[in-house]
Design a protein around this motif. Structure first.
Motif, short mmCIF file in Angstrom:
data_model
loop_
_atom_site.label_atom_id
_atom_site.label_comp_id
_atom_site.label_asym_id
_atom_site.label_seq_id
_atom_site.Cartn_x
_atom_site.Cartn_y
_atom_site.Cartn_z
N LEU A 313 47.91 31.34 43.10
CA LEU A 313 47.01 32.31 42.47
C LEU A 313 46.75 32.00 41.01
O LEU A 313 45.94 32.69 40.36
CB LEU A 313 47.59 33.72 42.61
N GLY A 314 47.41 30.98 40.43
CA GLY A 314 47.13 30.57 39.06
C GLY A 314 47.51 31.60 38.01
O GLY A 314 46.91 31.64 36.93
N LEU A 315 48.52 32.42 38.30
CA LEU A 315 48.91 33.48 37.37
C LEU A 315 49.99 32.99 36.42
O LEU A 315 50.68 32.01 36.67
CB LEU A 315 49.43 34.69 38.14
N ARG A 316 50.13 33.71 35.30
CA ARG A 316 51.23 33.51 34.37
C ARG A 316 51.84 34.86 34.05
O ARG A 316 51.18 35.90 34.14
CB ARG A 316 50.77 32.82 33.08
N SER A 317 53.12 34.86 33.71
CA SER A 317 53.78 36.11 33.32
C SER A 317 53.02 36.74 32.16
O SER A 317 52.59 36.07 31.22
CB SER A 317 55.23 35.84 32.91
N GLY A 318 52.84 38.06 32.27
CA GLY A 318 52.06 38.79 31.28
C GLY A 318 50.65 39.07 31.72
O GLY A 318 50.00 39.98 31.17
N ASP A 319 50.15 38.33 32.72
CA ASP A 319 48.83 38.65 33.28
C ASP A 319 48.90 40.00 33.97
O ASP A 319 49.94 40.40 34.51
CB ASP A 319 48.40 37.59 34.28
N THR A 320 47.77 40.70 34.00
CA THR A 320 47.69 42.00 34.66
C THR A 320 46.59 41.96 35.71
O THR A 320 45.52 41.38 35.48
CB THR A 320 47.40 43.12 33.64
N PHE A 321 46.83 42.58 36.85
CA PHE A 321 45.80 42.66 37.89
C PHE A 321 45.74 44.07 38.46
O PHE A 321 46.75 44.79 38.48
CB PHE A 321 46.05 41.64 39.01
N GLY A 322 44.55 44.47 38.90
CA GLY A 322 44.36 45.75 39.58
C GLY A 322 44.07 46.93 38.69
O GLY A 322 43.84 48.03 39.20
N ALA A 323 44.05 46.77 37.37
CA ALA A 323 43.85 47.93 36.49
C ALA A 323 42.45 48.50 36.65
O ALA A 323 42.27 49.71 36.74
CB ALA A 323 44.12 47.54 35.04
N GLU A 324 41.46 47.62 36.68
CA GLU A 324 40.08 48.09 36.77
C GLU A 324 39.84 48.90 38.04
O GLU A 324 39.11 49.89 38.03
CB GLU A 324 39.13 46.89 36.72
N GLU A 325 40.50 48.51 39.13
CA GLU A 325 40.33 49.21 40.40
C GLU A 325 41.29 50.38 40.57
O GLU A 325 41.31 51.01 41.62
CB GLU A 325 40.55 48.23 41.56
N ARG A 326 42.11 50.67 39.54
CA ARG A 326 43.12 51.74 39.63
C ARG A 326 44.05 51.49 40.82
O ARG A 326 44.28 52.36 41.66
CB ARG A 326 42.49 53.11 39.74
N LEU A 327 44.60 50.28 40.87
CA LEU A 327 45.50 49.92 41.95
C LEU A 327 46.73 50.81 41.99
O LEU A 327 47.21 51.18 43.06
CB LEU A 327 45.94 48.45 41.77
N ILE A 328 47.24 51.21 40.83
CA ILE A 328 48.46 52.00 40.79
C ILE A 328 48.12 53.47 40.97
O ILE A 328 47.44 54.07 40.15
CB ILE A 328 49.22 51.78 39.47
N GLY A 329 48.60 54.08 42.03
CA GLY A 329 48.30 55.45 42.41
C GLY A 329 47.70 55.45 43.81
O GLY A 329 47.56 54.37 44.40
N TYR A 330 47.35 56.62 44.42
CA TYR A 330 47.53 57.88 43.75
C TYR A 330 49.01 58.28 43.67
O TYR A 330 49.41 59.09 42.84
CB TYR A 330 46.68 58.95 44.47
N GLU A 331 49.84 57.68 44.57
CA GLU A 331 51.29 57.82 44.45
C GLU A 331 51.90 56.42 44.46
O GLU A 331 51.41 55.53 45.15
CB GLU A 331 51.85 58.68 45.60
#
Length: 602
Positions: A313-331
């Protein structure tokens, strides 16, 4: 068998298989209709039953039964709505033995029924039918249970997916099922009731899926899953608020829960007796909920991007994903976290979460969340641990929604988990040699790992080993039943994987362990030596009072040299002070060692 009440004097039932498309597979012969009143939520409604044969050619899957008038032989051109409020019945067709996928998808049938308010009551709307006592009983022999019933919270819309109500199959499961079909991933289906009644339903499968909002679990369900993992089965919790409430299921399907009040001494929340995070790795107790309206844009911050969960996935520590789509929630679910020796967040191991959980993503929940632990750090956690089989937890209910919306990281993680865990699990042991009876990974030091295959090697067996540290992509290393490597320099989590293949099966195993610097290893050596010296010198030493796994005092024989011993780094002058004190101790005891030698000679 269906239980039917209808205003039609004669009716038929049309059957549809649900997935990427809703496909009509047949319509029953006409039946006589009865218009009967609804019942109470805790009692069998007593509607007349009708049996319908399932043709042998129907594929396994999730199905919808739809009542039509007797003169309607063919269904309408448009497929019926799949909605928790619509007058439908949801059911599963199981595949025959020998024609199964390695993946079993469990529908959260008990959670559907907990939110089903048909008859005026649910686990959340107890109304007048529940006495002052704290036990709630609901019958499952009434309309609803994923679709076809009244809702507990019909007024609360999901602002990120208003197409279906948040309390049923269509909202949580259908997005995942459609995505799986698009990806060509074959799965079989069962329900909570199948797992509760027959734990052997897991036999022959490699991976169990829990999706969306899988909140209500019986003890028999949990025991079956934990035995499955211990025997090499894998579980992927693409869900949140998972196994929060403890229920009992009667033979007739009646569901009982101590709910509410939560203050009851035998409250139905699992964490009060056997914390659910011992199974899932995470708990709603350390996460939180945002139940209505737009919520803060929170996603996961990556740790240990070289782990196989993030492969390719080409990620590095400190990268963030899913914020724009409100991945975290509703619970969402989390764990008690602390800083490890390399500065990364890790499971503290004090709350029921396995200390070996690899914490791969963390999302901090701000004070604005509508439900979060008072005065405590609240985090959603994405993590994975190995216990012969593997348990992966995404830590949030909205994973399937964001998956279907096309988030590349969410899709990539899901593919990696499905691909790796479709193989039976096996333990990877090491690194060896052990230091002070512990397996420790020290930068620059040689190490050996073993795969605990527990069966004779077959001809043509192939072993594929990889090693990754921190954010570095995994690299292949040579090996068979064991592999020898040198621990790479650099901080982070060391992850070793192995795929064992032969003509009959493939098995997958892995382990993750923090890499210690040479100075950290020296600190561990010193502390272990001092600890062993104290225990040997004072045989009557009693361990200090229990304070929880992962947070033991120095005098406790179960003290962990990495988790406990490296909480505070030693300064160079501390090492010098230890050397001086050791020399002083040597001079004190030296005369007595000569005396003991003389006595032995006599």
């Amino acid at each position: 068998m269906l239980y039917v009440s209808t205003t039609e004097s004669r009716y038929r039932v049309a059957f549809f298989r649900v997935g990427l498309q809703t496909v009509h597979l047949g319509t029953s012969s006409p039946r006589r209709g009865y218009d009967l009143p609804p019942g109470l939520p805790e009692q069998d409604w007593g509607w007349p039953s009708e049996e319908f044969d399932i043709p042998g050619g129907w594929p396994g899957g999730v199905y919808l039964a739809v009542i039509t008038a007797a003169d309607v032989v063919n269904p309408p051109d448009e497929a019926p709505a799949i909605d928790a409020r619509s007058g439908r019945a949801l059911f599963v067709v199981r595949k025959q033995a020998g024609d199964t996928s390695p993946i079993l998808y469990k529908l959260a049938w008990a959670t559907y029924h907990a939110y089903n308010a048909s008859g005026g009551g649910s686990m959340y709307h107890t109304a007048s039918f529940v006495p002052a006592a704290s036990t709630t009983v609901l019958t499952t022999r009434r309309p609803g249970g994923g679709t076809g019933g009244q809702l507990s919270f019909p007024e609360v819309d999901d602002v990120y997916d208003a197409s279906t109500p948040r309390e049923g199959f269509a909202h949580w499961d259908l997005p995942m099922i459609r995505w799986l079909e698009r990806e060509g991933v074959a799965v079989d289906f069962c329900t909570d009731l199948d797992l509760h009644r027959d734990p052997d339903v897991l036999a022959g499968y490699r991976l169990l899926l829990s999706v969306g909002h899988d909140e209500y679990w019986s003890a028999r369900m949990r025991q079956a899953v934990q035995r499955f993992v211990a025997a090499g089965g894998n579980v992927a919790f693409f869900s949140g608020n998972t196994s929060w409430w403890r229920i009992d299921l009667a033979d007739n399907g009646d569901m009982t829960c101590v709910h509410p009040p939560v203050s009851h001494p035998q409250g139905g929340q699992w964490w009060r007796s056997v914390p659910e995070n011992a199974m899932t790795g995470v708990s709603y107790r350390h996460g939180g909920g945002w139940w209505d309206g737009p919520r803060d844009p929170v996603g996961y911050t990556v740790q240990h991007a070289g782990h196989w969960v993030y492969e390719g996935l080409g990620l590095r520590s400190g990268d963030t994903f899913g914020a724009e789509e409100r991945l975290i929630g509703y619970e969402c679910d989390g764990a008690t976290l602390e800083r490890g020796p390399g500065g990364d967040l890790r499971a503290a191991g004090t709350d029921g979460t396995p200390p070996q959980l690899a914490v791969l993503g963390v999302a901090h929940l701000g004070e604005g969340w509508q439900d979060r632990p008072a005065g405590a750090d609240a985090n959603a956690v994405l993590g994975v641990y190995s216990a012969t089989g593997t348990v992966f937890s995404c830590g949030t209910t909205d994973w399937p929604r964001v998956l279907e919306q096309g988030n590349a990281v969410v899709a990539g993680v899901t593919r990696n988990v499905l691909r790796k865990l479709a193989h039976r699990g096996v333990r990877v042991l090491g690194p060896f040699p052990a230091r002070h009876r512990y397996c420790l990974a020290v930068a620059g030091q040689p190490a050996t790992f073993h795969v605990a295959l527990h069966r004779p090697l077959r001809d043509g067996t192939r072993f594929s080993w990889t090693v990754a540290v921190g954010d570095r992509p995994a690299e292949p290393i040579d090996g068979g039943l064991r592999c020898d490597t040198t621990i790479p320099d650099g901080p982070g989590l060391l992850t070793i994987t192995v795929l064992v293949e032969d003509a009959e099966e493939q098995v997958f195993g892995w382990t993750s362990i923090p890499v210690l610097s040479r100075q950290q290893a020296a600190q561990v050596d010193v502390l272990c030596g001092l600890r062993d010296l104290v225990i040997a010198a004072v045989p009557a030493l009693k361990p200090t009072a229990e304070v929880g796994v992962g947070n033991r005092p120095f005098g406790d024989p179960r003290w962990d040299p990495v988790r406990d011993g490296l909480r505070k780094p030693m300064a160079p002058n501390t090492f010098r002070e230890i050397l001086i004190r050791a020399d002083q101790l040597a001079r004190i005891v030296e005369p007595f060692t000569h005396q003991a030698t003389g006595e032995e000679a006599r």
